[in-house]
Design a protein around this motif. Structure first.
Motif, PDB file in Angstrom:
ATOM      1  N   SER A  24       0.814  -1.227   0.000  1.00 32.40           N
ATOM      2  CA  SER A  24       0.000   0.000   0.000  1.00 32.40           C
ATOM      3  C   SER A  24       0.840   1.267   0.000  1.00 32.40           C
ATOM      4  CB  SER A  24      -0.928   0.001   1.224  1.00 32.40           C
ATOM      5  OG  SER A  24      -0.166  -0.088   2.428  1.00 32.40           O
ATOM      6  N   THR A  25       2.129   1.155   0.330  1.00 34.82           N
ATOM      7  CA  THR A  25       3.004   2.331   0.366  1.00 34.82           C
ATOM      8  C   THR A  25       3.706   2.554  -0.964  1.00 34.82           C
ATOM      9  OG1 THR A  25       3.410   2.002   2.735  1.00 34.82           O
ATOM     10  CG2 THR A  25       4.951   3.419   1.529  1.00 34.82           C
ATOM     11  N   ASP A  26       4.429   1.548  -1.442  1.00 38.17           N
ATOM     12  CA  ASP A  26       5.179   1.688  -2.686  1.00 38.17           C
ATOM     13  C   ASP A  26       4.381   1.262  -3.909  1.00 38.17           C
ATOM     14  OD1 ASP A  26       7.476   2.553  -1.320  1.00 38.17           O
ATOM     15  OD2 ASP A  26       8.044   0.477  -0.876  1.00 38.17           O
ATOM     16  N   GLY A  27       3.362   0.433  -3.717  1.00 39.29           N
ATOM     17  CA  GLY A  27       2.558  -0.049  -4.833  1.00 39.29           C
ATOM     18  C   GLY A  27       1.176   0.558  -4.834  1.00 39.29           C
ATOM     19  N   LEU A  28       0.163  -0.272  -5.124  1.00 38.70           N
ATOM     20  CA  LEU A  28      -1.207   0.216  -5.246  1.00 38.70           C
ATOM     21  C   LEU A  28      -2.150  -0.417  -4.235  1.00 38.70           C
ATOM     22  CD1 LEU A  28      -1.484   0.143  -9.154  1.00 38.70           C
ATOM     23  CD2 LEU A  28      -1.079   2.149  -7.700  1.00 38.70           C
ATOM     24  N   GLY A  29      -1.613  -1.261  -3.351  1.00 33.29           N
ATOM     25  CA  GLY A  29      -2.443  -1.882  -2.327  1.00 33.29           C
ATOM     26  C   GLY A  29      -3.420  -2.909  -2.869  1.00 33.29           C
ATOM     27  N   LEU A  30      -3.046  -3.619  -3.916  1.00 31.23           N
ATOM     28  CA  LEU A  30      -3.933  -4.614  -4.506  1.00 31.23           C
ATOM     29  C   LEU A  30      -3.937  -5.896  -3.683  1.00 31.23           C
ATOM     30  CD1 LEU A  30      -2.985  -4.324  -8.312  1.00 31.23           C
ATOM     31  CD2 LEU A  30      -4.761  -3.075  -7.059  1.00 31.23           C
ATOM     32  N   ALA A  45      -7.047  -7.746 -12.429  1.00 36.19           N
ATOM     33  CA  ALA A  45      -6.287  -6.959 -13.398  1.00 36.19           C
ATOM     34  C   ALA A  45      -5.942  -7.794 -14.620  1.00 36.19           C
ATOM     35  CB  ALA A  45      -5.008  -6.418 -12.751  1.00 36.19           C
ATOM     36  N   GLY A  46      -5.565  -9.069 -14.383  1.00 35.63           N
ATOM     37  CA  GLY A  46      -5.291  -9.957 -15.506  1.00 35.63           C
ATOM     38  C   GLY A  46      -6.524 -10.181 -16.346  1.00 35.63           C
ATOM     39  N   ALA A  47      -7.677 -10.359 -15.691  1.00 32.62           N
ATOM     40  CA  ALA A  47      -8.924 -10.570 -16.420  1.00 32.62           C
ATOM     41  C   ALA A  47      -9.307  -9.327 -17.220  1.00 32.62           C
ATOM     42  CB  ALA A  47     -10.041 -10.946 -15.453  1.00 32.62           C
ATOM     43  N   ILE A  48      -9.096  -8.151 -16.658  1.00 30.14           N
ATOM     44  CA  ILE A  48      -9.413  -6.906 -17.357  1.00 30.14           C
ATOM     45  C   ILE A  48      -8.517  -6.732 -18.584  1.00 30.14           C
ATOM     46  CG2 ILE A  48      -9.249  -4.392 -17.164  1.00 30.14           C
ATOM     47  CD1 ILE A  48     -10.280  -4.685 -14.288  1.00 30.14           C
ATOM     48  N   TYR A  49      -7.257  -7.059 -18.434  1.00 27.22           N
ATOM     49  CA  TYR A  49      -6.319  -6.996 -19.565  1.00 27.22           C
ATOM     50  C   TYR A  49      -6.789  -7.914 -20.692  1.00 27.22           C
ATOM     51  CZ  TYR A  49      -1.904  -7.810 -22.094  1.00 27.22           C
ATOM     52  OH  TYR A  49      -0.921  -7.954 -23.063  1.00 27.22           O
ATOM     53  N   SER A  71       0.197   4.979 -12.971  1.00 27.21           N
ATOM     54  CA  SER A  71      -0.965   4.612 -12.153  1.00 27.21           C
ATOM     55  C   SER A  71      -0.801   5.126 -10.726  1.00 27.21           C
ATOM     56  CB  SER A  71      -1.134   3.095 -12.128  1.00 27.21           C
ATOM     57  OG  SER A  71      -1.406   2.583 -13.410  1.00 27.21           O
ATOM     58  N   MET A  72      -1.884   5.703 -10.199  1.00 24.59           N
ATOM     59  CA  MET A  72      -1.830   6.199  -8.821  1.00 24.59           C
ATOM     60  C   MET A  72      -2.857   5.524  -7.914  1.00 24.59           C
ATOM     61  SD  MET A  72      -3.852   8.063 -10.913  1.00 24.59           S
ATOM     62  CE  MET A  72      -2.721   9.281 -11.592  1.00 24.59           C
ATOM     63  N   ASN A  73      -3.750   4.681  -8.478  1.00 26.39           N
ATOM     64  CA  ASN A  73      -4.724   3.947  -7.679  1.00 26.39           C
ATOM     65  C   ASN A  73      -5.201   2.732  -8.471  1.00 26.39           C
ATOM     66  OD1 ASN A  73      -6.977   4.804  -9.427  1.00 26.39           O
ATOM     67  ND2 ASN A  73      -6.642   6.828  -8.498  1.00 26.39           N
ATOM     68  N   PRO A  74      -5.884   1.780  -7.840  1.00 24.26           N
ATOM     69  CA  PRO A  74      -6.321   0.575  -8.553  1.00 24.26           C
ATOM     70  C   PRO A  74      -7.212   0.860  -9.755  1.00 24.26           C
ATOM     71  CG  PRO A  74      -6.444   0.202  -6.193  1.00 24.26           C
ATOM     72  CD  PRO A  74      -6.121   1.659  -6.387  1.00 24.26           C
ATOM     73  N   ALA A  75      -8.124   1.827  -9.647  1.00 23.83           N
ATOM     74  CA  ALA A  75      -9.033   2.113 -10.755  1.00 23.83           C
ATOM     75  C   ALA A  75      -8.258   2.566 -11.999  1.00 23.83           C
ATOM     76  CB  ALA A  75     -10.049   3.176 -10.341  1.00 23.83           C
ATOM     77  N   GLY A 102      10.459   1.570  -9.134  1.00 17.37           N
ATOM     78  CA  GLY A 102      10.978   0.417  -9.866  1.00 17.37           C
ATOM     79  C   GLY A 102       9.933  -0.282 -10.714  1.00 17.37           C
ATOM     80  N   TRP A 103       8.746  -0.533 -10.139  1.00 12.72           N
ATOM     81  CA  TRP A 103       7.709  -1.239 -10.895  1.00 12.72           C
ATOM     82  C   TRP A 103       7.176  -0.370 -12.033  1.00 12.72           C
ATOM     83  CZ3 TRP A 103       2.624   0.528 -11.134  1.00 12.72           C
ATOM     84  CH2 TRP A 103       2.234   1.490 -10.181  1.00 12.72           C
TER      85      TRP A 103
END
Length: 493
Positions: A68-74, A82-86, A127-131, A200-201
């Motif tokens: 939740s700090t360095d990533g998006l908290g997924l 996310a894979g399904a949406i892709y 990207s700054m949030n899951p949406a 990095g990501w």
């Protein structure tokens, strides 16, 4: 040499143009392997490298994306989502751009779809949030799906019949070059001692955009498909393209080419209506339609379920911190399978190779499911390496089959249709099912909870192999026009 007679519009058909008799398909098929064909491979085939890069990066970033700090908290479920949406974006993009590819040409669309991919990848890095992340994954999928339709059709129409099987299999297998690169590049980029974890990501996604720009530069030199040109009333442009290819081959590769005698006569059309395409797919070639659906569903579920979540499985159950080396080994075995087994699709034949690769990979995966509780990270990876050595060639043959067993006027849309349906059934449900299985098994602390996903994937692959035995088409070393006569050649004057 091509000759034509512009007889004008046919009565009651505003889309009809002239009638042309041409030997262009025979001239393309009689070419030896030349430097020109390497340009086609590099300019068009690299789309699978991009797709492999994308999917592997996402699979290998599961840990940091959950932060939740360095990533998006997924969550694990959202990683699967996310894979399904892709994949959903890829299905929609294939259908949307596929029909445009048949209508407006291969080259125009394989430039547009690459640009869509580039836009989605660049936006993902910000990207700054899951949406936002989900939306960017959808846009990227749109571009990749459109690439599959536009690029596969162009490749098969430009590669000589003698080499079409092995080249198509190897090019589709090059997905795993991107996968291996994606796995390895995440090792330093996700090392907090080398790169700030917050960025990095994001750099991982930016790399896909850089590679895409290089591909775009090369792709500008790839010609339009002469087969598409002469059917759509541009026989002079088709003749010019083929003559330039022949001159280039004779000059660069120092060979003398003789004109083949085989010709084909077609009634040129501006467009082919969707009702005609649907009737062709479901009424004229129902056995081929069932075969393609079975092949696409099996390989899509197997890959999207297993590979989208492989990194998450290693980290969640088997205590692996850095999954890059495991994923790279897995990916290289996939490419080796396509490279080594690819020539056999031309020499041994389509039917025995498709059926054997599907069945063997399914059986090995089923065995892995039965002994899953006793496996370590290394032995699970070994099972994956063996199973997908065969599965990679089989999965690639699904695209080869869909692109060569239907008439030229429907080729891109057929690829899109089977990719979309097969991937929607196998590719969207796979990550969702595996994501839920991983969450449930993780709560129970038992890796065997994901075994049902392995069994389902194995069953679908074995079923696809059995279908190939009974419904397969012996298309090896045959002209595309002999495998499926163009619709315009079947019309009556």
């Amino acid at each position: 040499m091509s000759t034509s007679s512009n007889s004008g519009e046919r009565a009651g058909d505003s889309d009809a143009l002239g009638t042309v008799t041409t030997n262009i398909p025979a001239r393309l098929d009689r070419l030896p392997w030349a430097r020109f064909h390497w340009m086609i491979v590099i300019g068009l085939g690299t789309v699978w490298i991009l797709d492999g890069l994308e999917v592997t990066i996402v699979g290998n970033l599961s840990a940091v994306l959950k932060d939740s700090t360095d990533g998006l908290g997924l969550t694990s479920g959202q990683i699967g989502m996310a894979g399904a949406i892709y994949v959903a974006g890829a299905c929609i993009g294939a259908l949307f751009f596929g029909q445009l590819t048949d209508r407006f040409g291969r080259k125009r669309l394989f430039i547009i779809t690459l640009l869509v991919y580039l836009g989605g990848t660049v936006l993902t890095a910000f990207s700054m949030n899951p949406a936002w992340y989900f939306g960017c994954r959808f846009i990227t999928g749109l571009g990749i799906g459109g690439e599959y339709a536009a690029v596969n059709s162009a490749i098969d129409e430009l590669i000589p019949a003698k080499y079409r099987g092995r080249i198509d299999i190897t090019i589709n297998g090059s997905y795993w070059i991107g996968a291996a690169f994606g796995a390895l590049i995440t090792i330093p980029l996700l090392d907090p001692a080398l790169v700030n974890p917050e960025f990095g990501w994001r750099f991982c996604f930016a790399l896909g955009a850089v590679l895409g720009l290089v591909v775009l530069f090369v792709r500008r030199n790839v010609p339009e498909s002469p087969r598409w040109l002469f059917i759509h009333g541009r026989e002079d442009a088709a003749e010019e393209v083929v003559r330039e290819i022949e001159d280039r081959v004779e000059h660069e590769d120092e060979v003398d080419l003789e004109d083949p005698e085989q010709t084909i006569t077609v009634h040129q059309r501006k467009t082919i209506g969707l009702p005609t395409i649907a009737r062709t797919v479901f009424a004229t070639y129902p056995r081929r339609t069932v075969l393609c659906l079975g092949m696409f569903v099996g390989q899509a579920f197997l890959y999207n379920a297993f590979f989208f979540t492989f990194g998450d499985t290693l980290q969640t159950f088997l205590g692996v911190g850095q999954t890059g080396w495991y994923l790279a080994a897995f990916a290289l075995s996939n490419f080796a399978g396509a490279l080594i087994l690819g020539p056999l699709f031309d020499k041994v034949g389509r039917v025995p190779m498709i059926s054997s690769t599907y069945i063997v990979s399914g059986v090995v995966l089923a065995v892995a499911g039965f002994v899953l509780g006793d496996l370590t990270a290394l032995t699970l990876t070994v099972f994956g390496i063996v199973a997908f050595f065969f599965a990679s060639a089989g999965a690639s043959s699904a695209y080869l089959t869909a692109s060569e067993v239907f008439p030229m006027e429907t080729r891109a849309l057929c690829i899109a249709f089977f990719y979309a349906i097969g991937t929607a059934v196998g590719g969207i449900t796979g990550p969702l099912i595996f994501g839920r299985l991983i969450e449930s098994a993780s709560n129970a602390g038992d890796i065997t909870g994901i075994a049902p996903g392995y069994f389902l994937g194995a069953a679908l692959m074995v079923l696809g192999g059995i279908m190939a035995l009974f419904l397969g088409v012996k298309a090896e070393q045959q002209s595309l026009e002999d495998i499926a006569t163009p619709l315009t050649a079947q019309d009556d004057d």
